[in-house]
Design a protein around this motif. Structure first.
Motif, PDB file in Angstrom:
ATOM      1  N   ARG A   1      36.618 -39.444  60.819  1.00 21.16           N
ATOM      2  CA  ARG A   1      35.618 -38.602  60.161  1.00 21.16           C
ATOM      3  C   ARG A   1      35.165 -39.334  58.914  1.00 21.16           C
ATOM      4  NH1 ARG A   1      37.340 -32.917  60.525  1.00 21.16           N
ATOM      5  NH2 ARG A   1      36.221 -33.143  62.508  1.00 21.16           N
TER       6      ARG A   1
ATOM      7  N   LYS B   1      32.551 -39.588  55.498  1.00 22.47           N
ATOM      8  CA  LYS B   1      31.664 -38.921  54.546  1.00 22.47           C
ATOM      9  C   LYS B   1      30.573 -39.898  54.130  1.00 22.47           C
ATOM     10  CE  LYS B   1      31.504 -35.814  50.614  1.00 22.47           C
ATOM     11  NZ  LYS B   1      32.306 -34.984  49.692  1.00 22.47           N
ATOM     12  N   VAL B   2      29.330 -39.457  54.224  1.00 23.87           N
ATOM     13  CA  VAL B   2      28.178 -40.311  53.949  1.00 23.87           C
ATOM     14  C   VAL B   2      27.925 -40.389  52.441  1.00 23.87           C
ATOM     15  CG1 VAL B   2      25.715 -40.658  54.347  1.00 23.87           C
ATOM     16  CG2 VAL B   2      27.160 -39.722  56.172  1.00 23.87           C
ATOM     17  N   ARG B   3      27.878 -41.595  51.907  1.00 23.17           N
ATOM     18  CA  ARG B   3      27.639 -41.814  50.489  1.00 23.17           C
ATOM     19  C   ARG B   3      26.226 -42.321  50.207  1.00 23.17           C
ATOM     20  NH1 ARG B   3      31.570 -38.733  48.414  1.00 23.17           N
ATOM     21  NH2 ARG B   3      33.682 -39.512  48.878  1.00 23.17           N
TER      22      ARG B   3
ATOM     23  N   GLY C   1      26.377 -36.857  51.623  1.00 23.10           N
ATOM     24  CA  GLY C   1      27.377 -35.808  51.399  1.00 23.10           C
ATOM     25  C   GLY C   1      27.875 -35.171  52.675  1.00 23.10           C
ATOM     26  N   ASP C   2      27.137 -35.336  53.776  1.00 25.54           N
ATOM     27  CA  ASP C   2      27.583 -34.801  55.061  1.00 25.54           C
ATOM     28  C   ASP C   2      28.746 -35.621  55.608  1.00 25.54           C
ATOM     29  OD1 ASP C   2      25.599 -32.929  54.917  1.00 25.54           O
ATOM     30  OD2 ASP C   2      24.270 -33.901  56.372  1.00 25.54           O
ATOM     31  N   VAL C   3      29.458 -35.025  56.570  1.00 25.76           N
ATOM     32  CA  VAL C   3      30.499 -35.771  57.274  1.00 25.76           C
ATOM     33  C   VAL C   3      30.057 -35.978  58.721  1.00 25.76           C
ATOM     34  CG1 VAL C   3      32.403 -35.019  55.820  1.00 25.76           C
ATOM     35  CG2 VAL C   3      31.763 -33.661  57.819  1.00 25.76           C
ATOM     36  N   VAL C   4      30.410 -37.140  59.265  1.00 31.85           N
ATOM     37  CA  VAL C   4      30.037 -37.512  60.627  1.00 31.85           C
ATOM     38  C   VAL C   4      31.302 -37.948  61.364  1.00 31.85           C
ATOM     39  CG1 VAL C   4      28.679 -39.082  62.070  1.00 31.85           C
ATOM     40  CG2 VAL C   4      27.755 -38.275  59.880  1.00 31.85           C
ATOM     41  N   ASP C   5      31.488 -37.414  62.563  1.00 33.11           N
ATOM     42  CA  ASP C   5      32.628 -37.828  63.375  1.00 33.11           C
ATOM     43  C   ASP C   5      32.244 -39.013  64.245  1.00 33.11           C
ATOM     44  OD1 ASP C   5      34.084 -35.810  62.277  1.00 33.11           O
ATOM     45  OD2 ASP C   5      34.025 -34.496  64.033  1.00 33.11           O
TER      46      ASP C   5
ATOM     47  N   ASP D   1      19.499 -35.987  61.393  1.00 33.26           N
ATOM     48  CA  ASP D   1      19.478 -34.941  60.368  1.00 33.26           C
ATOM     49  C   ASP D   1      20.623 -35.050  59.368  1.00 33.26           C
ATOM     50  OD1 ASP D   1      17.211 -33.719  61.570  1.00 33.26           O
ATOM     51  OD2 ASP D   1      18.514 -32.775  63.057  1.00 33.26           O
ATOM     52  N   VAL D   2      21.289 -36.171  59.356  1.00 36.12           N
ATOM     53  CA  VAL D   2      22.413 -36.362  58.448  1.00 36.12           C
ATOM     54  C   VAL D   2      21.905 -36.671  57.040  1.00 36.12           C
ATOM     55  CG1 VAL D   2      24.449 -37.772  57.937  1.00 36.12           C
ATOM     56  CG2 VAL D   2      23.912 -37.159  60.305  1.00 36.12           C
ATOM     57  N   ALA D   3      22.532 -36.049  56.032  1.00 32.49           N
ATOM     58  CA  ALA D   3      22.157 -36.260  54.637  1.00 32.49           C
ATOM     59  C   ALA D   3      23.357 -36.790  53.854  1.00 32.49           C
ATOM     60  CB  ALA D   3      21.666 -34.956  54.019  1.00 32.49           C
TER      61      ALA D   3
END
Length: 254
Positions: free
Chosen positions: A67, A69-71, A19-23, A15-17
């Motif tokens: 952490r 950030k998804v680009r 602009g989201d951040v992922v650890d 469910d990651v889009a």
């Protein structure tokens, strides 16, 4: 240089889009933070190991990871699926075979106990052997920056394979047996049947002593083709990868 890739657990990226951040934590987080020593603003790729790739950058250093950030989000390009059937071989030549096949982009590898396989996997050690193959393809996928980690199937006998080939051939799969006595070159078969390769392609690689006549007859009886790579007789460790190079080139994937 391309960004390093790290694999997260299944479902974690669903469910990651953008602009989201992922650890990135756990084993992969430790590797990224303490082995690769990635720093703020450095580029990094994340994947689910099934073809999905998230391109991002490090925005925070955590005690146990990073952490990100998804680009950008990418999916693996659709194309012919290749599965290498690798006979068990001595001196880790089977391991080398699946390692290079992974680097070349296969989607699966099947360990095969062939009639002439010298190496045997004892029942009580099956999990250990399977884990070694799994660790090999994961390391090779990471090294080659692949978003796809090949599936390592259970150990198959020749009878098991015949059942798989018969079932999958009925729904469009192509089975190629690499054999030094074949009359048709792999390149010739591809040129003649290129438009017919609509399903997965199995590449069957025999052990040191070669594929037995019984196995050739068994596999061809359920739709497999014997093909020749060239005049040279290749080892179990290199035959599969050589066939992949020919396939990917002639199918326009390279």
């Amino acid at each position: 240089m391309s960004a390093p890739i790290f694999y997260l657990v299944e479902g974690e990226l669903d469910d990651v889009a953008v602009g989201d951040v992922v650890d990135v934590q756990g084993t992969e987080g430790h590797h990224a933070r303490n082995v690769k020593r990635l720093q703020l603003t450095e580029k990094i790729d994340l994947s689910d190991g099934e073809g999905k790739r998230l391109r991002g950058e490090v925005v925070e250093l955590l005690d146990d990871g990073l952490r990100v950030k998804v680009r950008q989000i990418q999916s693996a390009h659709a194309g012919t699926e290749f599965i290498v059937v690798q006979a068990l071989a001595k001196n880790d030549r089977d391991i080398l075979g699946i390692e290079t096949a992974t680097e070349l982009g296969v989607s699966g590898v099947i360990p095969w106990f062939a009639d002439r396989s010298i190496v045997r996997w004892k029942k009580e050690r099956l999990p250990k052997h399977h884990a070694k193959w799994k660790n090999t393809v994961v390391a090779a996928a990471k090294q080659s920056r692949s978003a796809l980690i090949p599936t390592v199937f259970d150990l198959h006998s020749s009878a098991d394979l015949a059942e798989v080939f018969e079932e999958d051939s009925a729904v469009g799969a192509t089975v190629l047996i690499l054999h030094e006595s074949a009359e048709q070159k792999l390149s010739e078969l591809l040129k003649a049947q290129k438009s017919e390769l609509t399903g997965p392609v199995y590449i069957v690689v025999g052990p040191e002593g070669g594929i037995s006549p019984r196995e050739v007859e068994l596999f061809t009886s359920v739709g497999a083709h014997t093909v020749l790579l060239g005049n040279e007789v290749l080892r179990s460790s290199t035959a599969g990868s050589s066939a992949l190079v020919v396939l990917k080139t002639l199918l326009g994937q390279w």
